[in-house]
Design an enzyme around this catalytic site. Sequence first.
Site, PDB file in Angstrom:
ATOM      1  N   LYS A  33       4.745   0.601  10.300  1.00  0.00           N
ATOM      2  CA  LYS A  33       4.690   1.814   9.488  1.00  0.00           C
ATOM      3  C   LYS A  33       4.310   3.008  10.344  1.00  0.00           C
ATOM      4  O   LYS A  33       4.799   4.105  10.140  1.00  0.00           O
ATOM      5  CB  LYS A  33       3.658   1.636   8.380  1.00  0.00           C
ATOM      6  CG  LYS A  33       4.192   0.897   7.172  1.00  0.00           C
ATOM      7  CD  LYS A  33       3.195   1.036   6.026  1.00  0.00           C
ATOM      8  CE  LYS A  33       3.594   0.169   4.847  1.00  0.00           C
ATOM      9  NZ  LYS A  33       2.600   0.223   3.773  1.00  0.00           N
ATOM     10  N   ARG A  79       5.802 -12.338   9.694  1.00  0.00           N
ATOM     11  CA  ARG A  79       6.490 -11.106   9.317  1.00  0.00           C
ATOM     12  C   ARG A  79       7.807 -11.010  10.075  1.00  0.00           C
ATOM     13  O   ARG A  79       8.025 -11.653  11.091  1.00  0.00           O
ATOM     14  CB  ARG A  79       5.611  -9.901   9.626  1.00  0.00           C
ATOM     15  CG  ARG A  79       5.366  -9.719  11.116  1.00  0.00           C
ATOM     16  CD  ARG A  79       4.876  -8.316  11.507  1.00  0.00           C
ATOM     17  NE  ARG A  79       4.754  -7.405  10.421  1.00  0.00           N
ATOM     18  CZ  ARG A  79       3.587  -6.878  10.025  1.00  0.00           C
ATOM     19  NH1 ARG A  79       2.468  -7.227  10.622  1.00  0.00           N
ATOM     20  NH2 ARG A  79       3.556  -6.018   9.051  1.00  0.00           N
ATOM     21  N   GLU A  81       0.871  -1.161   0.000  1.00  0.00           N
ATOM     22  CA  GLU A  81       0.000   0.000   0.000  1.00  0.00           C
ATOM     23  C   GLU A  81       0.918   1.225   0.000  1.00  0.00           C
ATOM     24  O   GLU A  81       1.843   1.304   0.805  1.00  0.00           O
ATOM     25  CB  GLU A  81      -0.878   0.036   1.263  1.00  0.00           C
ATOM     26  CG  GLU A  81      -1.851   1.203   1.214  1.00  0.00           C
ATOM     27  CD  GLU A  81      -2.593   1.459   2.533  1.00  0.00           C
ATOM     28  OE1 GLU A  81      -2.193   0.904   3.567  1.00  0.00           O
ATOM     29  OE2 GLU A  81      -3.569   2.231   2.503  1.00  0.00           O
TER      30      GLU A  81
END
Length: 561
Positions: free
Chosen positions: A269, A259, A34
Amino acid sequence: MSEQEKSDFIREIINEDLKTNKFNGRVHTRFPPEPNGYLHIGHAKSINLNYGIAQEYGGKFNLRFDDTNPEKEEQEYVDSIIEDVKWIGGKFEEKILFASDYFETMYEYAVRLITKGKAYVCDLSGDQIREYRGTLTEPGKESPYRNRTVEENLDLFQRMRSGEFANGLKTLRAKIDMASPNINLRDPIMYRIIHEEHHRQGKQWCIYPTYDWAHGIEDSLEGITHSICTLEFENHRPLYDWFLEELEVYHPRQIEFARLNLSYTVLSKRKLLKLVSEKHVAGWDDPRMPTIAGYRRRGYTPEAIKNFCDIISVAKRDSVIDVALMEFSIREDLNKRARRAMAVLHPVKVVITNYPENKTEELSAVNNPEDEAAGTRMLPFSREIFIEQDDFREVPPPKYFRLSPGKEVRLRYAYIIKCEKVIKDEAGNILEIHCTYDAETKSGMANAGRKVKATIHWVSAPHAVNAEVRLYDRLFLKENPDEAEEGKDFLSNLNPHSLEVLNSCKVEPMLGSAKAGERFQFERLGYFCADAKETKEGAPVFNRIVTLKDSWAKIEQKEKP
RNA sequence: UGUCGGGUCGUCUAAUGGCAGGACAGCGCCCUUUGGAGGCGUAUGUAGAGGUUCGACUCCUCUCCCGACAGCCA
C-alpha cells in the site's frame, strides 16, 4: 475449475472442523480491510478466498472495515473499497460492518481485563517502551507501572478516555510476559491516545484500540468461524488467542496464508500510495496500477480475476506469481467473449489502383469466431484503405509473410492484393503503397481459396473513424521492482514506456460508437476496452488490455543477435 | 546467535506411506482467411545427508536455505 475440485490447506482445516463439529457446522468468513488505500489484486485473492469459502460451504461472509486508526483512514477509501468488493463479486451479509461500531464494547472488555488484573495503564514514552521491550534475542524488562492497583488502572483508563491526557502520554497494555520469546506477548499495547477526528465516530473517542486488541473481538462479536489473514500475523496468533481466552468470549480460529506477490508489480500500500501521490501514474485507477480500480479501468473482467485467483490457489509458502498467468486469464476470458473489430494503430495508406474510384462494397465479417451467436456485421471496402505500417516491409526479413514489393497478402474478409509500387516523399518516408487486387478472390468466392501466406487487417480510408488508443505495458522493467541499485528504490525500475498514446488511429465505423467499458479484440493486435471516463460518441478512446500472443514478434526477436 | 513459519518442473500448484500429475511459460509439429484461437507432442522438479519401511515428496534425526516479528501501523 469446478468448485468441487478446489482443495487447499484452509479448506482442509474447515472440513476437519466441520467433521468435529467445532463451530456447530457453521462457516462464517470475513474480509477486513483497513480503509487507508485502494484495494489491489492481493486483496482480490483474499476476497475470492473468503467469499468463495462462504459460498461453497453455504456459510456467511462479512465485509468489515478495520477502522481503528483515524490518522490514516478516510471515507474515500471506504467508498472505493465497497465498489471494488462488489465488482469482484463478493456479496456480503446484510450490511457493511465497521470495527468502530464496536468501540464501546471493546472499552467494556478492556475494563474487564483491567479488573482481572490482566491489563494496566503505562506511562512509559514510545522510546521507553521500545527500550523496555528488549530485542529478538534478549528478554524485555517490566514497566515500572506494571503493578498499579486495579482501582488506579480503572481510574486512569477512564481519564484516558475522557481526554485528560495528550497523545502518547499513556497507553493501556496487556499484562502478559516481558520475557516471552514472542515479542508480541511482551505486554502489547491495547489502547493509545490519538486526539484525532474519526471518519465515522467524529470526536467521540480519543483512545483507539490497536489491531491486536481489536481484531479478535471484532471476529468474536460477529461470530466469525475462520479468521483468515496473511502470514505476517502468524506470530500474532498467540496474542489473538490470549485475548479471547482471557475475555472468555466466543473464539474463532485464525488461519494464515501467503499473501500474493506478482512479478513486475509492487503490491504494498505504501508503494502504491507513493506512485499515486508522486504522480508516477494518473491515479489509483490508472490502468497500469495493480489495483482493482486499475484493472477495471484497463478492461479486465471480474471473471478473469476470479479465474486467476482460482489458478494460483492458496498456500503457506511465499511465492511470486508470474504476471503471465494474469495475462493468460484475461486472454482466455476475452477470447470467448470479445467481439472482433478492425483497427489500424499505425496507419499507412494503400491505394488499390485497379479498383474503381467511388465504389464502396459492404463485406460480411464475423463478430466472434468462438461464438456463432455473436453474428456478423458489414464492413465497408473501397479503393483507399489503411493498413498497419508493420504489415509492410520494403525489404522483408526472412520468414516475413506480410506485404512487400511484388508480394501478395489477403485483406481480411476482402481480396488478395499485390504490392506494385511504393510512393515516397523526398526524405524517403513512405506516403502510399500502390497495390492491385484480384477481383476473383473476394472472401467467399470460388477463387477465394487461393493460398497466400498472410492475412492482414485494414480499414477503409473514407469510412474510417479517428480514435485515440493507449498502449499500456508493464509498469516495471524488473521482475522484482524492489531489486534496485545502491541508494535507489523501486521507482528507479519504472518502465518509461509503460504508456504510449496514439492519437491518429483508424478504426472501423462500428467502433465509433463504442460504449464506455465495452471490450473488443482488435484483430491481430490485442484486446481493447473503451475507456470508462474519456471515450465519447464519434471520438472513441481505447485502452489496451493485453496483446494477443504474437508468435511473429517471437520469431523476429530470435532473428536478432 | 530468540520465536514462529516455509522449502515439489523456469513459475504457481497436486499427490498426506503405493505410477511425481495439472496449469502457465518454453520448445517442436499439425491446423488456420487473425503469425490469434485450437489440436498433438516434448523437455524440465521432490534442498542435502542419514534412518524407519516391501515401498518415502509424505514419517523420524541432523544439516542447509528462505520468510515474518523488536510501530502507540494493520
